[in-house]
Write a protein that holds these residues in place. Structure first.
Motif, PDB file in Angstrom:
ATOM      1  N   MET A 248       0.842  -1.193   0.000  1.00 37.26           N
ATOM      2  CA  MET A 248       0.000   0.000   0.000  1.00 37.26           C
ATOM      3  C   MET A 248       0.877   1.242   0.000  1.00 37.26           C
ATOM      4  N   THR A 249       0.303   2.359  -0.472  1.00 36.71           N
ATOM      5  CA  THR A 249       1.016   3.622  -0.352  1.00 36.71           C
ATOM      6  C   THR A 249       1.006   4.056   1.110  1.00 36.71           C
ATOM      7  N   PHE A 250       1.886   4.990   1.449  1.00 36.21           N
ATOM      8  CA  PHE A 250       1.960   5.480   2.829  1.00 36.21           C
ATOM      9  C   PHE A 250       0.623   6.067   3.272  1.00 36.21           C
ATOM     10  N   LEU A 251       0.032   6.932   2.429  1.00 37.30           N
ATOM     11  CA  LEU A 251      -1.233   7.573   2.779  1.00 37.30           C
ATOM     12  C   LEU A 251      -2.342   6.545   2.947  1.00 37.30           C
ATOM     13  N   ASP A 252      -2.428   5.591   2.035  1.00 36.57           N
ATOM     14  CA  ASP A 252      -3.482   4.585   2.103  1.00 36.57           C
ATOM     15  C   ASP A 252      -3.342   3.727   3.360  1.00 36.57           C
ATOM     16  N   TYR A 253      -2.089   3.440   3.748  1.00 32.01           N
ATOM     17  CA  TYR A 253      -1.863   2.627   4.949  1.00 32.01           C
ATOM     18  C   TYR A 253      -2.298   3.373   6.205  1.00 32.01           C
ATOM     19  N   VAL A 254      -1.941   4.661   6.278  1.00 34.30           N
ATOM     20  CA  VAL A 254      -2.336   5.461   7.445  1.00 34.30           C
ATOM     21  C   VAL A 254      -3.855   5.556   7.531  1.00 34.30           C
ATOM     22  N   GLN A 255      -4.500   5.819   6.395  1.00 33.28           N
ATOM     23  CA  GLN A 255      -5.960   5.923   6.389  1.00 33.28           C
ATOM     24  C   GLN A 255      -6.614   4.603   6.798  1.00 33.28           C
ATOM     25  N   SER A 256      -6.075   3.494   6.321  1.00 28.79           N
ATOM     26  CA  SER A 256      -6.630   2.185   6.668  1.00 28.79           C
ATOM     27  C   SER A 256      -6.465   1.899   8.166  1.00 28.79           C
ATOM     28  N   ALA A 257      -5.309   2.282   8.720  1.00 25.82           N
ATOM     29  CA  ALA A 257      -5.077   2.074  10.152  1.00 25.82           C
ATOM     30  C   ALA A 257      -6.057   2.893  10.973  1.00 25.82           C
ATOM     31  N   ARG A 258      -6.340   4.112  10.540  1.00 25.54           N
ATOM     32  CA  ARG A 258      -7.293   4.959  11.262  1.00 25.54           C
ATOM     33  C   ARG A 258      -8.711   4.420  11.163  1.00 25.54           C
ATOM     34  N   ILE A 259      -9.090   3.936   9.998  1.00 28.80           N
ATOM     35  CA  ILE A 259     -10.437   3.374   9.842  1.00 28.80           C
ATOM     36  C   ILE A 259     -10.572   2.090  10.649  1.00 28.80           C
ATOM     37  N   ASP A 260      -9.522   1.270  10.684  1.00 28.30           N
ATOM     38  CA  ASP A 260      -9.555   0.056  11.521  1.00 28.30           C
ATOM     39  C   ASP A 260      -9.783   0.423  12.980  1.00 28.30           C
ATOM     40  N   LEU A 261      -9.096   1.468  13.442  1.00 35.10           N
ATOM     41  CA  LEU A 261      -9.259   1.904  14.826  1.00 35.10           C
ATOM     42  C   LEU A 261     -10.669   2.432  15.059  1.00 35.10           C
ATOM     43  N   SER A 262     -11.192   3.192  14.105  1.00 32.29           N
ATOM     44  CA  SER A 262     -12.551   3.725  14.263  1.00 32.29           C
ATOM     45  C   SER A 262     -13.578   2.611  14.317  1.00 32.29           C
ATOM     46  N   CYS A 263     -13.345   1.523  13.588  1.00 28.92           N
ATOM     47  CA  CYS A 263     -14.243   0.359  13.645  1.00 28.92           C
ATOM     48  C   CYS A 263     -14.278  -0.222  15.057  1.00 28.92           C
ATOM     49  N   LYS A 264     -13.097  -0.325  15.676  1.00 24.83           N
ATOM     50  CA  LYS A 264     -13.032  -0.858  17.044  1.00 24.83           C
ATOM     51  C   LYS A 264     -13.774   0.059  18.016  1.00 24.83           C
ATOM     52  N   LEU A 265     -13.590   1.363  17.850  1.00 22.71           N
ATOM     53  CA  LEU A 265     -14.243   2.313  18.746  1.00 22.71           C
ATOM     54  C   LEU A 265     -15.755   2.319  18.550  1.00 22.71           C
ATOM     55  N   LEU A 266     -16.202   2.126  17.326  1.00 17.80           N
ATOM     56  CA  LEU A 266     -17.650   2.073  17.061  1.00 17.80           C
ATOM     57  C   LEU A 266     -18.296   0.898  17.789  1.00 17.80           C
ATOM     58  N   LEU A 267     -17.581  -0.214  17.862  1.00 21.09           N
ATOM     59  CA  LEU A 267     -18.144  -1.416  18.482  1.00 21.09           C
ATOM     60  C   LEU A 267     -17.918  -1.464  19.989  1.00 21.09           C
ATOM     61  N   ARG A 268     -16.820  -0.873  20.460  1.00 22.92           N
ATOM     62  CA  ARG A 268     -16.446  -1.018  21.870  1.00 22.92           C
ATOM     63  C   ARG A 268     -16.884   0.138  22.751  1.00 22.92           C
ATOM     64  N   THR A 269     -17.273   1.261  22.153  1.00 18.93           N
ATOM     65  CA  THR A 269     -17.658   2.432  22.942  1.00 18.93           C
ATOM     66  C   THR A 269     -19.012   2.954  22.487  1.00 18.93           C
TER      67      THR A 269
END
Length: 308
Positions: A248-269
């Motif tokens: 992945m490109t650097f930008l795409d990787y950072v965005q994917s990591a942030r969306i993965d984290l937001s998914c966890k927060l949506l389910l856990r909080t």
């Protein structure tokens, strides 16, 4: 705090006793732990307290004046402040209206001992935290993977909602927070020891370390130039090497990591979607919603409501 510690205060400073944190509610005054969320301003003067405070910046930027030191602070800065340390937070005058928002977890020295004894904490943890408090030595670490954010959100929810069993949950979550502080301190003060505990890295260790750094701090402002400088290579060379290592490109990787984290927060909080967007690094809700749907195929609301 001793009388001498109080007498050593200069003009304009004040002592905050633990009892002053509570209002007239007698039941609240019996609580072993106090938790709050505050917007820092210029109203509070330099102060010390007769309790231990763990505090973390969750929004905005500013400065922390503590003892004889002054340091800039931003989201993710976390402090262990023992009894008798004079300090105050100030919002940044260049923050363009953004508040400096803090969470505080507060308890007495006696309560610290009870918490650590209750879970048979490792001697290293008990010794460090107890010695820091006795020596009047404060500690500064950084949050990672939103672990501190989630613990403080849970503490604040328990403290304010007063659900059945909330006192036990306050104590349990504070223990988790104390252990997290110890681990972050260990990583910061003994990096070689922590590295020895990790699996042997592959041949592309340098790039792998960059990837791990992004995973651990994906909500921060990350720039290709900074990452390339760490490896001592050009930005163009870095971009090619990063895509080869991750696909992945650097930008795409950072965005994917942030969306993965937001998914966890949506389910856990139970945090609002707009709050989660800010937590993972996006102020623009329209952009966040579009990016989320692009990465997951659904909107944040649909993701939260979908069966898992």
């Amino acid at each position: 705090m001793t009388d001498n510690s109080i007498q050593n205060f200069s003009k304009g400073e004040r002592l905050l006793p633990y009892a002053s944190l509570f209002q007239t509610d007698h039941e609240s005054q019996q609580l072993p732990i106090f938790v709050n969320r505050v917007h820092e301003s210029f109203d509070l003067v330099m102060h010390a307290h007769d309790f231990i405070e763990i505090c973390m910046v969750t929004e905005g930027t500013g400065f922390h004046y503590i003892g004889d030191d002054q340091m800039p602070v931003s989201r993710g800065d976390l402090f262990f402040i023992p009894v008798g340390i004079s300090h105050v937070f100030r919002p940044s005058s260049t923050a363009k209206g953004r508040s400096l928002i803090m969470y505080n977890c507060i308890f007495t020295t006696g309560q610290l001992d009870k918490l650590l004894q209750a879970v048979y904490a490792d001697p290293q943890i008990s010794d460090l935290l107890s010695e820091l408090n006795k020596a009047g030595q404060w500690l500064h670490v950084r949050d990672r993977n939103e672990e501190g954010q989630q613990l403080f959100h849970k503490l604040h929810d328990e403290f304010t909602s007063r659900k059945p069993g909330f006192t036990a949950n306050l104590c349990a979550t504070t223990i988790e927070l104390l252990i997290m502080v110890y681990r972050r301190w260990l990583e910061k003060s003994q990096p070689q020891t922590m590295q020895q505990q990790q699996p042997t890295p592959s041949a592309s260790a340098s790039m792998q370390q960059i990837v791990e750094q992004i995973d651990a701090n994906c909500t921060a402002e990350l720039h290709v130039a900074d990452m390339a400088a760490q490896l001592g290579i050009s930005e163009r060379h870095f971009q090619r090497g990063f895509k080869k290592a991750t696909g992945m490109t650097f930008l795409d990787y950072v965005q994917s990591a942030r969306i993965d984290l937001s998914c966890k927060l949506l389910l856990r909080t139970d945090a609002r979607i707009s709050e989660i967007a800010v937590q993972v690094g996006y102020q623009d809700m329209k952009f966040f919603n579009e990016l989320f749907k692009k990465k997951t195929g659904v909107t944040p609301r649909q993701y939260r409501l979908s069966p898992k």
